[in-house]
Design a protein around this motif. Structure first.
Motif, PDB file in Angstrom:
ATOM      1  N   TRP A   1    -110.018 -58.665  23.046  1.00  0.00           N
ATOM      2  CA  TRP A   1    -109.033 -58.926  21.867  1.00  0.00           C
ATOM      3  C   TRP A   1    -107.901 -59.834  22.120  1.00  0.00           C
ATOM      4  CZ3 TRP A   1    -108.515 -53.202  19.741  1.00  0.00           C
ATOM      5  CH2 TRP A   1    -109.839 -52.793  19.271  1.00  0.00           C
ATOM      6  N   MET A   2    -107.444 -60.164  23.270  1.00  0.00           N
ATOM      7  CA  MET A   2    -106.300 -60.695  23.389  1.00  0.00           C
ATOM      8  C   MET A   2    -106.468 -61.755  24.662  1.00  0.00           C
ATOM      9  SD  MET A   2    -103.672 -57.546  23.133  1.00  0.00           S
ATOM     10  CE  MET A   2    -102.212 -58.342  22.781  1.00  0.00           C
ATOM     11  N   THR A   3    -105.860 -63.016  24.830  1.00  0.00           N
ATOM     12  CA  THR A   3    -105.989 -63.981  25.736  1.00  0.00           C
ATOM     13  C   THR A   3    -104.818 -64.859  25.657  1.00  0.00           C
ATOM     14  OG1 THR A   3    -107.341 -65.170  27.568  1.00  0.00           O
ATOM     15  CG2 THR A   3    -107.406 -65.419  25.052  1.00  0.00           C
ATOM     16  N   VAL A   4    -104.547 -65.524  26.743  1.00  0.00           N
ATOM     17  CA  VAL A   4    -103.723 -66.760  26.765  1.00  0.00           C
ATOM     18  C   VAL A   4    -104.380 -67.821  27.591  1.00  0.00           C
ATOM     19  CG1 VAL A   4    -101.646 -67.820  27.673  1.00  0.00           C
ATOM     20  CG2 VAL A   4    -101.425 -65.463  27.147  1.00  0.00           C
ATOM     21  N   ALA A   5    -104.928 -68.881  26.865  1.00  0.00           N
ATOM     22  CA  ALA A   5    -105.821 -69.819  27.316  1.00  0.00           C
ATOM     23  C   ALA A   5    -105.434 -71.221  27.023  1.00  0.00           C
ATOM     24  CB  ALA A   5    -107.241 -69.494  26.836  1.00  0.00           C
ATOM     25  N   HIS A   6    -106.026 -72.278  27.706  1.00  0.00           N
ATOM     26  CA  HIS A   6    -105.802 -73.674  27.290  1.00  0.00           C
ATOM     27  C   HIS A   6    -106.042 -73.918  25.793  1.00  0.00           C
ATOM     28  CE1 HIS A   6    -106.682 -77.955  27.075  1.00  0.00           C
ATOM     29  NE2 HIS A   6    -106.173 -78.074  28.136  1.00  0.00           N
ATOM     30  N   CYS A   7    -105.243 -74.677  25.062  1.00  0.00           N
ATOM     31  CA  CYS A   7    -105.222 -74.986  23.665  1.00  0.00           C
ATOM     32  C   CYS A   7    -106.748 -75.349  23.383  1.00  0.00           C
ATOM     33  CB  CYS A   7    -104.262 -76.224  23.245  1.00  0.00           C
ATOM     34  SG  CYS A   7    -104.514 -77.526  23.969  1.00  0.00           S
ATOM     35  N   ALA A   8    -107.479 -76.151  23.907  1.00  0.00           N
ATOM     36  CA  ALA A   8    -108.912 -76.505  23.560  1.00  0.00           C
ATOM     37  C   ALA A   8    -109.874 -75.486  23.484  1.00  0.00           C
ATOM     38  CB  ALA A   8    -109.444 -77.636  24.547  1.00  0.00           C
ATOM     39  N   ARG A   9    -109.660 -74.409  24.462  1.00  0.00           N
ATOM     40  CA  ARG A   9    -110.583 -73.180  24.398  1.00  0.00           C
ATOM     41  C   ARG A   9    -110.153 -72.047  23.391  1.00  0.00           C
ATOM     42  NH1 ARG A   9    -110.279 -75.720  28.657  1.00  0.00           N
ATOM     43  NH2 ARG A   9    -112.124 -75.892  30.124  1.00  0.00           N
ATOM     44  N   VAL A  10    -108.824 -72.072  23.118  1.00  0.00           N
ATOM     45  CA  VAL A  10    -108.370 -71.144  22.066  1.00  0.00           C
ATOM     46  C   VAL A  10    -108.767 -71.933  20.725  1.00  0.00           C
ATOM     47  CG1 VAL A  10    -106.368 -70.699  20.734  1.00  0.00           C
ATOM     48  CG2 VAL A  10    -106.262 -70.601  23.212  1.00  0.00           C
TER      49      VAL A  10
ATOM     50  N   GLN B   1    -110.756 -63.964  11.636  1.00  0.00           N
ATOM     51  CA  GLN B   1    -110.562 -62.981  12.779  1.00  0.00           C
ATOM     52  C   GLN B   1    -109.666 -63.031  13.549  1.00  0.00           C
ATOM     53  OE1 GLN B   1    -112.140 -59.940  12.100  1.00  0.00           O
ATOM     54  NE2 GLN B   1    -111.110 -58.983  13.864  1.00  0.00           N
ATOM     55  N   PHE B   2    -109.074 -64.259  14.062  1.00  0.00           N
ATOM     56  CA  PHE B   2    -108.120 -64.343  15.205  1.00  0.00           C
ATOM     57  C   PHE B   2    -106.438 -64.898  14.379  1.00  0.00           C
ATOM     58  CE2 PHE B   2    -112.201 -64.757  16.721  1.00  0.00           C
ATOM     59  CZ  PHE B   2    -112.124 -64.158  17.855  1.00  0.00           C
ATOM     60  N   ILE B   3    -105.699 -64.905  15.502  1.00  0.00           N
ATOM     61  CA  ILE B   3    -104.122 -65.313  15.229  1.00  0.00           C
ATOM     62  C   ILE B   3    -103.928 -65.830  16.563  1.00  0.00           C
ATOM     63  CG2 ILE B   3    -101.925 -64.570  14.812  1.00  0.00           C
ATOM     64  CD1 ILE B   3    -102.837 -62.003  13.851  1.00  0.00           C
ATOM     65  N   ILE B   4    -103.403 -67.050  16.097  1.00  0.00           N
ATOM     66  CA  ILE B   4    -103.006 -68.058  17.351  1.00  0.00           C
ATOM     67  C   ILE B   4    -101.434 -68.154  17.371  1.00  0.00           C
ATOM     68  CG2 ILE B   4    -102.799 -70.479  18.074  1.00  0.00           C
ATOM     69  CD1 ILE B   4    -105.390 -70.903  16.865  1.00  0.00           C
ATOM     70  N   ALA B   5    -100.733 -67.842  18.327  1.00  0.00           N
ATOM     71  CA  ALA B   5     -99.301 -67.724  18.580  1.00  0.00           C
ATOM     72  C   ALA B   5     -98.927 -68.167  19.755  1.00  0.00           C
ATOM     73  CB  ALA B   5     -99.027 -66.337  18.644  1.00  0.00           C
TER      74      ALA B   5
ATOM     75  N   ALA C   1    -102.441 -82.783  26.658  1.00  0.00           N
ATOM     76  CA  ALA C   1    -101.552 -82.208  27.779  1.00  0.00           C
ATOM     77  C   ALA C   1    -102.148 -80.766  27.738  1.00  0.00           C
ATOM     78  CB  ALA C   1    -100.095 -82.130  27.352  1.00  0.00           C
ATOM     79  N   ASP C   2    -101.825 -79.901  29.076  1.00  0.00           N
ATOM     80  CA  ASP C   2    -102.337 -78.712  29.153  1.00  0.00           C
ATOM     81  C   ASP C   2    -101.237 -77.734  28.481  1.00  0.00           C
ATOM     82  OD1 ASP C   2    -104.443 -79.034  30.473  1.00  0.00           O
ATOM     83  OD2 ASP C   2    -103.546 -79.440  32.552  1.00  0.00           O
ATOM     84  N   VAL C   3    -101.541 -77.324  27.021  1.00  0.00           N
ATOM     85  CA  VAL C   3    -100.959 -76.494  26.439  1.00  0.00           C
ATOM     86  C   VAL C   3    -101.651 -75.111  26.367  1.00  0.00           C
ATOM     87  CG1 VAL C   3     -99.749 -75.915  24.333  1.00  0.00           C
ATOM     88  CG2 VAL C   3     -99.935 -78.185  25.090  1.00  0.00           C
ATOM     89  N   TYR C   4    -100.898 -73.992  26.741  1.00  0.00           N
ATOM     90  CA  TYR C   4    -101.454 -72.666  26.495  1.00  0.00           C
ATOM     91  C   TYR C   4    -101.177 -71.958  25.549  1.00  0.00           C
ATOM     92  CZ  TYR C   4    -104.267 -73.283  30.859  1.00  0.00           C
ATOM     93  OH  TYR C   4    -105.139 -73.886  32.029  1.00  0.00           O
ATOM     94  N   LEU C   5    -102.080 -71.331  24.590  1.00  0.00           N
ATOM     95  CA  LEU C   5    -101.566 -70.578  23.290  1.00  0.00           C
ATOM     96  C   LEU C   5    -102.193 -69.084  23.676  1.00  0.00           C
ATOM     97  CD1 LEU C   5    -102.662 -73.287  21.112  1.00  0.00           C
ATOM     98  CD2 LEU C   5    -100.366 -72.701  21.422  1.00  0.00           C
ATOM     99  N   THR C   6    -101.750 -68.150  22.801  1.00  0.00           N
ATOM    100  CA  THR C   6    -101.998 -66.732  22.862  1.00  0.00           C
ATOM    101  C   THR C   6    -103.104 -66.821  21.574  1.00  0.00           C
ATOM    102  OG1 THR C   6     -99.835 -66.387  23.324  1.00  0.00           O
ATOM    103  CG2 THR C   6    -100.971 -64.650  22.410  1.00  0.00           C
ATOM    104  N   LEU C   7    -104.050 -65.895  21.880  1.00  0.00           N
ATOM    105  CA  LEU C   7    -105.086 -66.130  20.878  1.00  0.00           C
ATOM    106  C   LEU C   7    -105.323 -64.282  20.903  1.00  0.00           C
ATOM    107  CD1 LEU C   7    -107.235 -67.129  19.118  1.00  0.00           C
ATOM    108  CD2 LEU C   7    -108.657 -67.101  21.032  1.00  0.00           C
ATOM    109  N   ILE C   8    -105.317 -63.963  19.749  1.00  0.00           N
ATOM    110  CA  ILE C   8    -105.277 -62.230  19.248  1.00  0.00           C
ATOM    111  C   ILE C   8    -106.483 -61.905  18.211  1.00  0.00           C
ATOM    112  CG2 ILE C   8    -104.100 -60.387  18.699  1.00  0.00           C
ATOM    113  CD1 ILE C   8    -101.462 -61.911  19.825  1.00  0.00           C
ATOM    114  N   ASN C   9    -107.396 -61.322  18.694  1.00  0.00           N
ATOM    115  CA  ASN C   9    -108.383 -60.688  17.510  1.00  0.00           C
ATOM    116  C   ASN C   9    -107.380 -59.616  16.592  1.00  0.00           C
ATOM    117  OD1 ASN C   9    -110.117 -58.899  16.200  1.00  0.00           O
ATOM    118  ND2 ASN C   9    -111.583 -60.034  17.669  1.00  0.00           N
ATOM    119  N   LYS C  10    -107.248 -59.838  15.546  1.00  0.00           N
ATOM    120  CA  LYS C  10    -106.575 -58.965  14.519  1.00  0.00           C
ATOM    121  C   LYS C  10    -107.027 -57.488  14.809  1.00  0.00           C
ATOM    122  CE  LYS C  10    -106.142 -62.425  10.936  1.00  0.00           C
ATOM    123  NZ  LYS C  10    -106.614 -62.856   9.483  1.00  0.00           N
ATOM    124  N   LYS C  11    -108.139 -57.226  15.336  1.00  0.00           N
ATOM    125  CA  LYS C  11    -108.335 -55.670  15.744  1.00  0.00           C
ATOM    126  C   LYS C  11    -107.303 -55.016  16.511  1.00  0.00           C
ATOM    127  CE  LYS C  11    -113.332 -55.774  15.543  1.00  0.00           C
ATOM    128  NZ  LYS C  11    -114.466 -55.596  16.413  1.00  0.00           N
TER     129      LYS C  11
END
Length: 295
Positions: free
Chosen positions: A246-255, A265-269, A134-144
Motif C-alpha cells: 500500500w505504500m512506497t517511495v519510488a522514482h517519479c516515472a514508476r509512481v 485509488q492512489f495518493i501522490i505526496a 531528473a531522479d525525483v522520488y515521490l511517495t505513493l500511498i494506496n487509500k486503503k
C-alpha cells in the motif's frame, strides 16, 4: 484543368515527403511503458504542432556515444538531439559532439537551472545541456492505508518520521507489512535509501555523516513495516498495482505509471525532512559517532 489538378497533386505529394525529420537518441525511457508514454504524450503532440516527424530511439550511453562518434568521423551526421546522462557530458564536449546552446538559452526569461545541473553541463561558460529529466522520488500511498493514518499527519506535508510511523501502524493493523521497496540485490534500494539520506542533508554516497545515519536508522525502525515478500521485489510497481503493498517511495516515472493505472485509488505526496529529528541525530553524532552500531 486536368494539368492543374495533376500539378497540385504532385506538389501535395512532394510536400508530404518533405516533412522535416528529427532523430532523437535517448538513454531515458527504455522501459516499454515509459517509451509508449513519451511517444504518445510528448512526441506526437510535438509532431503535430511543428509539422515534423520524430524518430525516437533509446540506447545506453556508451552505444549512443560510439554511434555519434562514427557519424562525426564519416561526416554523415543523422542524430539531431541527444538525451544523455549528465555525468557523461564531459565526454560529449571533449569529443566536439554537442552544440553550445548558450545563444538560445540567453534569450529565455522564464527558466531557471539549478547549480547542480550547471556544475555538470556548463563548460568554460558554455551550456551544452538542457535538463529534461531528473531522479525525483515521490511517495505513493494506496487509500486503503488512510484508515491507519495518525490524526496529526498531513499527507501533503509528510516527514520521513511520520511515514515510518504510519507504515508501522499499517503493519500492526493488517498483521503484516504493506510497505514496498526493491529488496532484490543490485536493484534500486540504494536509490530509495539515498533519497532519505539526501533529505536529511546527507552527502551521498558517503555514509560517514548524520544524514546517512538518519536514513539507515529510519529503515531499521521500519523493519516490520515492509511486505513479507519484499526480498522478491525488483520493482515496486507490480505489488503496488495488485495492491499487495500500500505504500512506497519510488522514482517519479514508476509512481506515475502506478497512479495512472488507477488514479482514484492512489495518493501522490512529497516527503519533507524532519528538522527536529535531524537536530537530535546531529547531537548524538557529535557525542558518539559509534552510537548507531547499537541498533
Amino acid at each position: 484543368m486536368k494539368r492543374l489538378f495533376v500539378l497540385l497533386l504532385v506538389i501535395t505529394v512532394i510536400m508530404a515527403f518533405s516533412v522535416e525529420t528529427l532523430v532523437v537518441s535517448s538513454r531515458l525511457w527504455t522501459p516499454p511503458t515509459e517509451k509508449e508514454f513519451i511517444l504518445n504524450e510528448i512526441i506526437k503532440p510535438f509532431e503535430e504542432m511543428y509539422n515534423v516527424k520524430v524518430v525516437f530511439q533509446t540506447m545506453d550511453d556508451e552505444t549512443m556515444l560510439k554511434q555519434v562518434k562514427v557519424q562525426k568521423e564519416t561526416g554523415k551526421i543523422t542524430t539531431d538531439v541527444i538525451i544523455a546522462y549528465a555525468t557523461k557530458m564531459p565526454e560529449w564536449v571533449e569529443n566536439g559532439l554537442v552544440v553550445d546552446l548558450s545563444p538560445y538559452v540567453s534569450k529565455w526569461t522564464d527558466r531557471h537551472f539549478s547549480k547542480g545541473f550547471d556544475s555538470m553541463t556548463v563548460f568554460n561558460g558554455k551550456r551544452y545541456f538542457l535538463p529534461v529529466g531528473a531522479d525525483v522520488y515521490l511517495t505513493l500511498i494506496n487509500k486503503k492505508a488512510l484508515q491507519y493514518k495518525p490524526a496529526d499527519v498531513d499527507v501533503q506535508n509528510l516527514t520521513w518520521e511520520q511515514l515510518a510511523e504510519w507504515a508501522n501502524l499499517v503493519a500492526q493493523g493488517e498483521g503484516e507489512g504493506k510497505f514496498a521497496v526493491t529488496g532484490v540485490p543490485m536493484k534500486s534500494l540504494i536509490y530509495q535509501i539515498g533519497a532519505i539520506s539526501l533529505s536529511y542533508g546527507g552527502h551521498w554516497p558517503n555514509l560517514d555523516n548524520p544524514g546517512a545515519v538518519a536514513a539507515w536508522y529510519l529503515i531499521y525502525k521500519m523493519k516490520d513495516a515492509f511486505s513479507p515478500a519484499v526480498k522478491t521485489y525488483d520493482d515496486t510497481r507490480p505489488p503496488m498495482k495488485r495492491e499487495e503493498t500500500w505504500m512506497t517511495v519510488a522514482h517519479c516515472a514508476r509512481v506515475g505509471e502506478v497512479y495512472k493505472s488507477n488514479p482514484t485509488q492512489f495518493i501522490i505526496a512529497l516527503l519533507q525532512k524532519d528538522l527536529q529529528v535531524l537536530v537530535q541525530l546531529l547531537n548524538k553524532w557529535s557525542c558518539n559517532c559509534q552510537w548507531y552500531k547499537t541498533f
